[in-house]
Each structure stands twice: as C-alpha cells, then as structure tokens.
Scaffold this active site. Structure first.
Site, short mmCIF file in Angstrom:
data_model
loop_
_atom_site.label_atom_id
_atom_site.label_comp_id
_atom_site.label_asym_id
_atom_site.label_seq_id
_atom_site.Cartn_x
_atom_site.Cartn_y
_atom_site.Cartn_z
N HIS A 1 1.38 4.32 -2.89
CA HIS A 1 1.32 5.78 -2.89
C HIS A 1 2.34 6.35 -3.88
O HIS A 1 2.05 7.32 -4.59
CB HIS A 1 1.63 6.32 -1.49
CG HIS A 1 0.44 6.37 -0.58
ND1 HIS A 1 -0.63 7.21 -0.81
CD2 HIS A 1 0.16 5.70 0.57
CE1 HIS A 1 -1.52 7.04 0.17
NE2 HIS A 1 -1.07 6.14 1.02
N GLU B 1 -6.16 7.46 -0.71
CA GLU B 1 -6.04 6.15 -0.07
C GLU B 1 -6.59 5.05 -0.96
O GLU B 1 -6.00 3.98 -1.09
CB GLU B 1 -6.77 6.16 1.28
CG GLU B 1 -6.04 6.90 2.37
CD GLU B 1 -4.63 6.37 2.56
OE1 GLU B 1 -4.46 5.19 2.90
OE2 GLU B 1 -3.68 7.15 2.35
N HIS C 1 0.83 -1.20 0.00
CA HIS C 1 0.00 0.00 0.00
C HIS C 1 0.87 1.26 0.00
O HIS C 1 0.59 2.21 -0.74
CB HIS C 1 -0.91 -0.01 1.23
CG HIS C 1 -1.68 1.26 1.43
ND1 HIS C 1 -2.90 1.48 0.88
CD2 HIS C 1 -1.36 2.39 2.13
CE1 HIS C 1 -3.33 2.69 1.22
NE2 HIS C 1 -2.41 3.26 1.98
N GLU C 2 1.92 1.26 0.83
CA GLU C 2 2.78 2.44 0.91
C GLU C 2 3.53 2.66 -0.40
O GLU C 2 3.66 3.80 -0.87
CB GLU C 2 3.77 2.29 2.07
CG GLU C 2 3.12 2.19 3.44
CD GLU C 2 2.16 3.32 3.73
OE1 GLU C 2 2.42 4.46 3.30
OE2 GLU C 2 1.13 3.08 4.36
#
Length: 467
Positions: free
Chosen positions: A108, A170, A104-105
C-alpha cells in the site's frame, strides 16, 4: 529508535499511516484492544519484516514494531511504524503467510496509498493505543497502577472510522506486495494462500466479516489475479527456513499461553515435548495462577537453554507477580545480562529492585530505569516506577516530574500539566529538571493563568500567551 518526536508517544507516529486498518469502527469499540509489549515477539516480527521493508527502500531500524492485542485479522504499515494484530499471527499458518500480509501492507505504501483525510492524521495523533510497556501480553484498560501496566485506550475507537481501500487499490497493493516479496527473495505463495483461505468472507454481510476484509475487500477475481502473478515469479517455490518456522511457532505458542491459557493447556498437551509446547504450557500455568507448575516448566527449559534471556525474564516475572520479589531479582538480572539492549527487561529489573525497599537497591533500580528511558523515553511504566522510587527517596520534585512524564506519555495532558506545575514548585529554578517541567506545561494545553505565571517569572515571553 525514534527521533525526539517519539517523546510525544510512540503512537503519534501513526499519524501518517498509509494503512491504519486497526482503527476499528464504533461498532467494534467494545472489544478490549491494547498495544502489547514483548521484546521477543517484536524482534521476530522485525526480523520477518526486514527484507520486505528493505525491498521497499525503508530502513528497518527506523521502523517501530507495534503488536496490537486484538483477535481481529489486521496488520498495517506506515512511515516509521509497522504493526500486526495478535489475531493475525495466531491465524497465520506459516511465516510465509504472515510475511505475505506484511508485504501487502507495505505494498500500500509502495503504491502511494495515503491516509484518507486530514481528520485521519489528527486522529492518528491521539494516543488511542497507549503502552505502559511492562511485562508481556496483558490487556488492562484504565489501570495505571497495575503491575503489568498495559493500557488500551479503547474510548477513542468510538470516534474513529475504519480506513477502507477500494478493490482497485487492493489489487494494486497485491501487485506491489508481490513485487516487494520477490525482490526480497520471499515467495508470494503465502500471500495468495492467505487470501484464498478467507475467500468465503466475500459472501458474508458487512457485519460478519473480519475487520481486515471490510477495509480490504476480497473478490475471487482479485485472488486469482494475485495467484497468477506470484506463480510466475522465480521465488514462488521457496519454502520457510527451519529457523523461521521455529520462531513463528514460538510466537504463536507465547500468544496462546498468555491470551488463551485454558485453551493452551489442551492445545499444547503434556505429551507434546516440543519447545513451543512446553513454553506455551509454562506461560499458561502462570496465567492460570499456578506458579509452581509454571516455574517447574520454566526451570526445565532454562536447563536446556541457559542463554535464552526470555526464559529468565519469564521466571522473574512469575516470581515477582506472585509476591517473591527477592527471588525475582536474580533471574531478571540474568535476562538483562544476556540482552542488555532490551529496555523492557531493564524496566522489569528496575521495578523489582525498587520493590525491595533497600536504599542501595532503590538507587540501582533508578539507574536501570534511566538506562531504559535512554532507549525508550516514552515508556510510561518506567516513568511511573521512577516516580515511585523518587518518592521513596523523599525527592518530591523529581517524583512529581516523573509523574508528569508518565501522564504526558499516556496522553493525559491535563494531569501532565498539573504535576509539572507542582514539580516546578519543588525543583530548583533553572535546573534541567525545572526547565523540563516548564516544557511539559507549555505543550500540555496550559491555562491562561499558567501562562501568565510563566510570563511573570520570565520562563516565557509575554508574546507567547495565545488563547
């Protein structure tokens, strides 16, 4: 691992972070936060992150792994840096969950989310987390002479605000992360399950939420959208390998032993004969100042795994920190022999050799520290120990230069400048060491008087004096 810019401090790499969620708001500045160094955990984290980074087109060997000592659930990824909070590791149930959050990071980054402003970049250049790089998992603030030498410069946190992302960002990072995980052949199930485990956070008020979910807002709609996405992907039903599960258990056990020793001796009861449990107990006994019990556990583990460098490292660390430096030398030598590419192990050995107060040993200790610094030239502890060793040899100029390097890598430019100027007085003019001292003066906010002195002696041109 880094370019020359690394010398400014490994934390300077965080200036361009796309996700810097460990920048805590002022209200959380009271928590003791440190940048922790541990070769074993760093390697496991890099191994778990490697396929995700490669899926994003990032070369893993160019990524600095940061282990942040904080109970908060946080992780971040940015150009040249990837970090994970100890709290996130301890809360993750499986490697797949941890990999999901890392995905997920990195998502980004893939989604093009960047630092919020130029202020963020400037703040990132401040070494708000400073490593002194010795030992494993201690959290000490403002103690440069401490044996385990880890400094958490929490003072900066009061001036920094959390970097938040919108729900839209997100969701995009979720989708990008799921795509990266699939490309890496990793199930996205862990990511969906991790967020689902903390679904309740969305009903809490702002102050009661984990920092991660303040800056990464959750919603039921977002969780369900992510779940629908990952359930359709081919890798969804893939499970963690036995090796990955074992490494994840070792990380958690090691962190528990160091951070929560009183809890660890209960959590990992004597009846549990697994390797992680015995490892956790050995570390916990060491932290609880019961060295004999710790050494008994460690020796039993070494008998089973004689080629495990981290067990030898731990044994040497226990012996050294309980005043048995001569006995610590052999296990620390063994750890370096088994893993010669690990600079932190060489720093441990160098420290012990210098402490033996034997001329030949001090010389060898200096050599070990220099080898470590060729791999990690921003390792402040190595510079501090080198200063100590040069002082024992009566080499005042080199001792002062090493102290200047130490202060420089802690971000203390004022002290770096002072010691660099003192070093110049003792070093032979125009030698590499003298020129390095001059460089430190020039990049450490010298006073106008310093610049005039440098100009008068010809070290710099008069046109370089700018205030």
């Amino acid at each position: 691992m880094m370019s020359p810019a690394r010398f400014l401090s490994r934390i300077a790499m965080s200036a361009t972070l796309a996700v810097a969620t460990f920048l805590a708001p002022a209200a959380q500045a009271a928590e003791q936060i440190s940048l922790i160094r541990d070769t074993e955990i760093e390697e496991i984290l890099l191994k778990q992150s490697t396929p995700i980074l490669r899926a994003a087109g990032i070369e893993p060997k160019n990524v600095e792994i940061l282990l942040v000592g904080s109970k908060e659930l946080n992780a971040f990824a940015g150009p040249g840096v990837m970090g994970v909070n100890t709290g996130l590791i301890l809360e993750s149930k499986t490697p797949n969950e941890l990999q999901g959050v890392i995905g997920h990071e990195v998502g980004h980054l893939a989604a093009g989310h960047s630092a919020r402003s130029a202020d963020m970049t400037r703040a990132g250049m401040k070494p708000f987390l400073l490593t002194m790089g010795l030992g494993v998992l201690a959290a000490l603030a403002g103690a440069p002479d401490a044996a385990s030498g880890l400094i958490g410069s929490a003072g900066y946190f009061g001036t920094l605000g959390a970097l938040g992302y919108s729900r839209e960002q997100e969701s995009r990072a979720d989708q990008a992360g799921a795509t990266l995980l699939e490309k890496a052949g990793i199930s996205g199930k862990g990511l969906a399950e991790f967020f689902d485990n903390y679904r309740y956070q969305e009903v809490f008020d702002e102050a009661r939420r984990f920092a991660y979910f303040r800056s990464h807002p959750l919603s039921s709609e977002r969780i369900e959208s992510l779940r629908r996405k990952v359930e359709t992907l081919p890798s969804y039903n893939k499970t963690d390998s036995p090796e990955s599960l074992a490494e994840h258990a070792v990380m958690k056990a090691k962190l528990d032993g160091f951070i929560n020793p009183q809890v660890a001796v209960v959590k990992y009861a004597e009846t549990d004969k697994s390797y992680p449990a015995r490892y956790a107990r050995a570390i916990a006994y060491y932290q609880l100042k019961e060295p004999e019990k710790a050494l008994k556990q460690i020796d039993a583990l070494i008998a089973e795994q004689p080629d495990n460098p981290y067990l030898w490292e731990l044994k040497g660390q226990v012996l050294f920190e309980f005043g048995r430096a001569p006995e610590a030398e052999a296990p620390q030598r063994k750890s370096v022999e088994l893993k010669p590419d690990a600079p932190l192990l060489r720093v441990n050995l160098g420290q012990t050799l210098i402490a033996l107060d034997n001329k030949a040993k001090v010389e060898e200790g200096i050599a070990e520290l220099k080898k470590a610094l060729t791999q990690e030239e921003d390792n402040a502890t190595a510079w501090r120990l080198l200063a100590e060793a040069y002082d024992k040899r009566g080499q005042d100029g080199l001792a002062r230069l090493a102290t200047a390097e130490y202060s420089f890598n802690l971000g203390d430019k004022r002290q770096a400048r002072i010691f660099a100027m003192r070093a110049r007085e003792k070093l032979e003019k125009n030698t590499p060491e003298w020129r390095r001292a001059t460089d430190i003066v020039l990049v450490s906010e010298p006073s106008r008087e310093d610049l005039k002195d440098l100009a008068n002696e010809g070290s710099i041109g008069r046109g370089q004096i700018r205030r």
